[in-house]
Write an enzyme that holds these catalytic residues in place. Sequence first.
Site, PDB file in Angstrom:
ATOM      1  N   SER A 140       0.858  -1.190   0.000  1.00  0.00           N
ATOM      2  CA  SER A 140       0.000   0.000   0.000  1.00  0.00           C
ATOM      3  C   SER A 140       0.889   1.234   0.000  1.00  0.00           C
ATOM      4  O   SER A 140       2.006   1.204   0.538  1.00  0.00           O
ATOM      5  CB  SER A 140      -0.879   0.024   1.252  1.00  0.00           C
ATOM      6  OG  SER A 140      -1.516   1.284   1.373  1.00  0.00           O
ATOM      7  N   TYR A 170      -1.928  -0.692  10.190  1.00  0.00           N
ATOM      8  CA  TYR A 170      -2.004  -1.009   8.759  1.00  0.00           C
ATOM      9  C   TYR A 170      -0.779  -0.469   8.022  1.00  0.00           C
ATOM     10  O   TYR A 170      -0.147  -1.176   7.234  1.00  0.00           O
ATOM     11  CB  TYR A 170      -3.294  -0.418   8.185  1.00  0.00           C
ATOM     12  CG  TYR A 170      -3.518  -0.690   6.717  1.00  0.00           C
ATOM     13  CD1 TYR A 170      -3.812  -1.967   6.266  1.00  0.00           C
ATOM     14  CD2 TYR A 170      -3.425   0.348   5.785  1.00  0.00           C
ATOM     15  CE1 TYR A 170      -4.024  -2.212   4.912  1.00  0.00           C
ATOM     16  CE2 TYR A 170      -3.641   0.112   4.440  1.00  0.00           C
ATOM     17  CZ  TYR A 170      -3.936  -1.174   3.997  1.00  0.00           C
ATOM     18  OH  TYR A 170      -4.134  -1.413   2.660  1.00  0.00           O
TER      19      TYR A 170
HETATM   20  N1  LIG Z   1      -8.727  -0.748  -1.530  1.00  0.00           N
HETATM   21  C1  LIG Z   1      -7.682   0.062  -1.347  1.00  0.00           C
HETATM   22  O1  LIG Z   1      -7.789   1.303  -1.438  1.00  0.00           O
HETATM   23  C2  LIG Z   1      -6.339  -0.521  -1.062  1.00  0.00           C
HETATM   24  C3  LIG Z   1      -5.244   0.334  -1.068  1.00  0.00           C
HETATM   25  C4  LIG Z   1      -3.988  -0.171  -0.824  1.00  0.00           C
HETATM   26  C5  LIG Z   1      -3.824  -1.519  -0.586  1.00  0.00           C
HETATM   27  N2  LIG Z   1      -4.905  -2.340  -0.580  1.00  0.00           N
HETATM   28  C6  LIG Z   1      -4.660  -3.763  -0.323  1.00  0.00           C
HETATM   29  O2  LIG Z   1      -5.168  -4.525  -1.395  1.00  0.00           O
HETATM   30  C7  LIG Z   1      -5.508  -5.836  -0.917  1.00  0.00           C
HETATM   31  C8  LIG Z   1      -6.943  -6.153  -1.327  1.00  0.00           C
HETATM   32  O3  LIG Z   1      -7.791  -5.285  -0.624  1.00  0.00           O
HETATM   33  P1  LIG Z   1      -9.249  -4.822  -1.118  1.00  0.00           P
HETATM   34  O4  LIG Z   1      -9.294  -3.370  -0.947  1.00  0.00           O
HETATM   35  O5  LIG Z   1      -9.570  -5.461  -2.421  1.00  0.00           O
HETATM   36  O6  LIG Z   1     -10.131  -5.442   0.052  1.00  0.00           O
HETATM   37  P2  LIG Z   1     -11.302  -6.524   0.020  1.00  0.00           P
HETATM   38  O7  LIG Z   1     -11.750  -6.614   1.429  1.00  0.00           O
HETATM   39  O8  LIG Z   1     -12.296  -6.197  -1.029  1.00  0.00           O
HETATM   40  O9  LIG Z   1     -10.530  -7.853  -0.402  1.00  0.00           O
HETATM   41  C9  LIG Z   1      -9.724  -8.616   0.450  1.00  0.00           C
HETATM   42  C10 LIG Z   1     -10.121 -10.073   0.272  1.00  0.00           C
HETATM   43  O10 LIG Z   1      -9.231 -10.888   1.027  1.00  0.00           O
HETATM   44  C11 LIG Z   1     -10.021 -11.901   1.641  1.00  0.00           C
HETATM   45  N3  LIG Z   1      -9.359 -12.412   2.832  1.00  0.00           N
HETATM   46  C12 LIG Z   1      -9.184 -11.758   4.011  1.00  0.00           C
HETATM   47  N4  LIG Z   1      -8.588 -12.577   4.885  1.00  0.00           N
HETATM   48  C13 LIG Z   1      -8.381 -13.755   4.254  1.00  0.00           C
HETATM   49  C14 LIG Z   1      -7.818 -14.990   4.651  1.00  0.00           C
HETATM   50  N5  LIG Z   1      -7.338 -15.191   5.870  1.00  0.00           N
HETATM   51  N6  LIG Z   1      -7.782 -15.977   3.737  1.00  0.00           N
HETATM   52  C15 LIG Z   1      -8.267 -15.816   2.496  1.00  0.00           C
HETATM   53  N7  LIG Z   1      -8.814 -14.666   2.064  1.00  0.00           N
HETATM   54  C16 LIG Z   1      -8.874 -13.652   2.945  1.00  0.00           C
HETATM   55  C17 LIG Z   1     -11.315 -11.186   1.993  1.00  0.00           C
HETATM   56  O11 LIG Z   1     -12.354 -12.111   2.265  1.00  0.00           O
HETATM   57  C18 LIG Z   1     -11.544 -10.354   0.754  1.00  0.00           C
HETATM   58  O12 LIG Z   1     -12.256 -11.087  -0.224  1.00  0.00           O
HETATM   59  C19 LIG Z   1      -5.291  -5.793   0.591  1.00  0.00           C
HETATM   60  O13 LIG Z   1      -3.996  -6.282   0.900  1.00  0.00           O
HETATM   61  C20 LIG Z   1      -5.345  -4.313   0.913  1.00  0.00           C
HETATM   62  O14 LIG Z   1      -4.661  -3.982   2.091  1.00  0.00           O
HETATM   63  C21 LIG Z   1      -6.168  -1.876  -0.809  1.00  0.00           C
END
Ligand SMILES: NC(=O)c1ccc[n+]([C@@H]2O[C@H](COP(=O)([O-])OP(=O)(O)OC[C@H]3O[C@@H](n4cnc5c(N)ncnc54)[C@H](O)[C@@H]3O)[C@@H](O)[C@H]2O)c1
Length: 270
Positions: A154, A167
């Site tokens: 991130s 985080y």
């Molecule tokens: N959305 C943003 O703005 C953003 C920004 C920077 C980084 N990220 C990172 O991107 C990645 C995806 O995030 P997102 O925003 O799509 O969130 P999201 O919640 O839509 O997706 C995350 C997915 O991971 C799954 N998950 C969580 N724990 C799990 C486990 N133990 N085993 C298997 N699956 C599991 C969840 O069920 C979910 O489907 C994350 O690492 C998040 O930190 C997101």
Amino acid sequence: MASNLFDLSGTVAAVLGGTGALGGAMADALAAAGAKVAIVGRSVTRGGQRVKAIEAAGGVAKFALADARNLDSLRDCRDGIAKELGPISVLVNAAGGNRPEATLPPGADFCDLPLEAWQDVFDLNLVGGALLPCQAFGEAMLEAGSGSVINIASMAGMTPLSRVVAYSAAKAAVINFTQFLAREWATRGVRVNAISPGFFPAEQNRKLLFNDDGGYTERGGQIIGHTPMARFGDPSELAGAVVWLASQKASSFVTGQNIVVDGGFSATTI
Ligand SMILES: NC(=O)c1ccc[n+]([C@@H]2O[C@H](COP(=O)([O-])OP(=O)(O)OC[C@H]3O[C@@H](n4cnc5c(N)ncnc54)[C@H](O)[C@@H]3O)[C@@H](O)[C@H]2O)c1
């Protein structure tokens, strides 16, 4: 000639957290580039929906159940995918996110941050979001002598954001871990890189960015105000970065890097 650089035909990719917003979009992109994609996660319903969407677009995908925080579950899942789709050479680690309990309320004292929430965020993002999947899928890639691991870090991992200390620190650790593993595996055919997204609306951050009426929260508005492109990202805008890093032809000499996709957020202070 140049278009072949991004052709992933014959590649099998596992997308952990492919059940979520960003992982799902990256799975779409890999499938559109010709990869067979395993959507790995805990929700059969959301995983099944993503598989159907990829198939409807003409791609090949399967859902595989696994808990990213459990090594045995990941190894079983890896072996199941290899049997159904073939050996996996691309791993996208997109299981992760923040937890409301680990976000300091406005004006709250950092000294009151609960340890359990801190540990949970580290466990999700660093252990389940990078360490264990790299061990489980990495051992098969090393045996095959080729692979590309893409950890989703991130922009918060480069400069800590206010209130989300756990985080930010966990994602900083993911970037550091990516560099460690890149060096460790550099001569063994496995490249390890990270993508650092800026702000993309997803389930895990919706409450932080939007009010119930759909308008921006104060924080959501501040973020837009600080983003030179003056908008949030759309998950489909991660497609280019993930396909490039997945493709051995396109990024064969790229390892240990952190690719930032953030509309310019990290490039400016005001
Ligand atoms: N959305 C943003 O703005 C953003 C920004 C920077 C980084 N990220 C990172 O991107 C990645 C995806 O995030 P997102 O925003 O799509 O969130 P999201 O919640 O839509 O997706 C995350 C997915 O991971 C799954 N998950 C969580 N724990 C799990 C486990 N133990 N085993 C298997 N699956 C599991 C969840 O069920 C979910 O489907 C994350 O690492 C998040 O930190 C997101």
